[in-house]
Scaffold this motif. Sequence first.
Motif, PDB file in Angstrom:
ATOM      1  N   SER A  91       0.828  -1.211   0.000  1.00 19.55           N
ATOM      2  CA  SER A  91       0.000   0.000   0.000  1.00 19.55           C
ATOM      3  C   SER A  91       0.863   1.262   0.000  1.00 19.55           C
ATOM      4  O   SER A  91       0.559   2.225  -0.702  1.00 19.55           O
ATOM      5  N   HIS A  92       1.931   1.252   0.795  1.00 22.78           N
ATOM      6  CA  HIS A  92       2.837   2.408   0.801  1.00 22.78           C
ATOM      7  C   HIS A  92       3.502   2.578  -0.570  1.00 22.78           C
ATOM      8  O   HIS A  92       3.652   3.710  -1.050  1.00 22.78           O
ATOM      9  N   GLU A  93       3.871   1.478  -1.178  1.00 23.61           N
ATOM     10  CA  GLU A  93       4.491   1.548  -2.509  1.00 23.61           C
ATOM     11  C   GLU A  93       3.524   2.159  -3.527  1.00 23.61           C
ATOM     12  O   GLU A  93       3.889   3.031  -4.315  1.00 23.61           O
ATOM     13  N   ARG A  94       2.283   1.697  -3.509  1.00 20.48           N
ATOM     14  CA  ARG A  94       1.300   2.208  -4.473  1.00 20.48           C
ATOM     15  C   ARG A  94       0.954   3.665  -4.194  1.00 20.48           C
ATOM     16  O   ARG A  94       0.751   4.453  -5.122  1.00 20.48           O
ATOM     17  N   LEU A  95       0.881   4.024  -2.930  1.00 19.53           N
ATOM     18  CA  LEU A  95       0.654   5.420  -2.571  1.00 19.53           C
ATOM     19  C   LEU A  95       1.810   6.274  -3.104  1.00 19.53           C
ATOM     20  O   LEU A  95       1.591   7.337  -3.695  1.00 19.53           O
TER      21      LEU A  95
ATOM     22  N   VAL B   2       8.806  14.445  -2.848  1.00 19.78           N
ATOM     23  CA  VAL B   2       9.021  14.331  -1.397  1.00 19.78           C
ATOM     24  C   VAL B   2       7.990  13.369  -0.790  1.00 19.78           C
ATOM     25  O   VAL B   2       8.349  12.455  -0.041  1.00 19.78           O
ATOM     26  N   ALA B   3       6.719  13.553  -1.129  1.00 15.98           N
ATOM     27  CA  ALA B   3       5.678  12.665  -0.611  1.00 15.98           C
ATOM     28  C   ALA B   3       5.870  11.242  -1.123  1.00 15.98           C
ATOM     29  O   ALA B   3       5.646  10.274  -0.393  1.00 15.98           O
ATOM     30  N   ALA B   4       6.299  11.101  -2.395  1.00 16.49           N
ATOM     31  CA  ALA B   4       6.551   9.774  -2.952  1.00 16.49           C
ATOM     32  C   ALA B   4       7.630   9.058  -2.158  1.00 16.49           C
ATOM     33  O   ALA B   4       7.483   7.881  -1.819  1.00 16.49           O
ATOM     34  N   LEU B   5       8.707   9.768  -1.873  1.00 14.99           N
ATOM     35  CA  LEU B   5       9.810   9.168  -1.116  1.00 14.99           C
ATOM     36  C   LEU B   5       9.354   8.802   0.296  1.00 14.99           C
ATOM     37  O   LEU B   5       9.669   7.716   0.791  1.00 14.99           O
ATOM     38  N   GLU B   6       8.603   9.688   0.927  1.00 20.77           N
ATOM     39  CA  GLU B   6       8.115   9.409   2.287  1.00 20.77           C
ATOM     40  C   GLU B   6       7.219   8.173   2.304  1.00 20.77           C
ATOM     41  O   GLU B   6       7.322   7.341   3.208  1.00 20.77           O
ATOM     42  N   ALA B   7       6.334   8.061   1.317  1.00 20.61           N
ATOM     43  CA  ALA B   7       5.446   6.902   1.256  1.00 20.61           C
ATOM     44  C   ALA B   7       6.235   5.631   1.020  1.00 20.61           C
ATOM     45  O   ALA B   7       5.958   4.594   1.646  1.00 20.61           O
ATOM     46  N   GLN B   8       7.208   5.687   0.144  1.00 18.00           N
ATOM     47  CA  GLN B   8       8.009   4.498  -0.177  1.00 18.00           C
ATOM     48  C   GLN B   8       8.863   4.061   1.011  1.00 18.00           C
ATOM     49  O   GLN B   8       9.119   2.884   1.184  1.00 18.00           O
ATOM     50  N   GLU B   9       9.297   5.024   1.814  1.00 22.43           N
ATOM     51  CA  GLU B   9      10.170   4.678   2.942  1.00 22.43           C
ATOM     52  C   GLU B   9       9.398   4.293   4.192  1.00 22.43           C
ATOM     53  O   GLU B   9       9.984   3.853   5.166  1.00 22.43           O
TER      54      GLU B   9
END
Length: 191
Positions: free
Chosen positions: A168-172, A183-190
């Motif tokens: 879910s974090h990856e897809r977000l 920035v939000a993409a990196l935060e979600a992925q991490e």
Amino acid sequence: MLRRAVPGMLLWLGLVTAALAERCVALMQAVDDYQSIRRLGKAAFTISLQVTAALAEEFPEDQEIRRDLSVSFERIGDTLVADGDYDGGLESYGKALEIREDLAAMDPENKLRLRDLSVTVERIGDINKLRGDADSALLAHQAAVAIREKLAALDPTNMLWQRDLSVSHERLGDVYLSQNDLVAALEAQES
């Protein structure tokens, strides 16, 4: 010397061409078989939906039949999406979502109901991303993350729920990336 080699080379080239032609025919047959299997699968899901809908109508209070009906809508949605019918898929997923939200509301502590709900919400996010509706995709994936965070917190040893949360974090993150919010993409992925 070259004249003697030419007939052998032509024979070899003819054999290779024949072998390639045979492989092409086999590949075309495999594609036809795959399409036939998909048509049969879609027909089976349609029949399952009809039977389950009739049962749900006859036994509206039976939660397991209602869950089965939501699964049928989800499978139909999967086949529609695979066929490129994103609007039809979204409609079918929406029907599954309605049932799963009702079931989760009836028993908010039921982990299976929560997981089912998260799967449907995630699929809605995926299809909205495919349709180019990043805002709706973002809302759906945020909802899936929230549900899956709750499940992961309830049982940190459940590796399926931990994996679901990771997906879910990856897809977000993918949705944020499609919106150029790095920035939000990196935060979600991490996360």
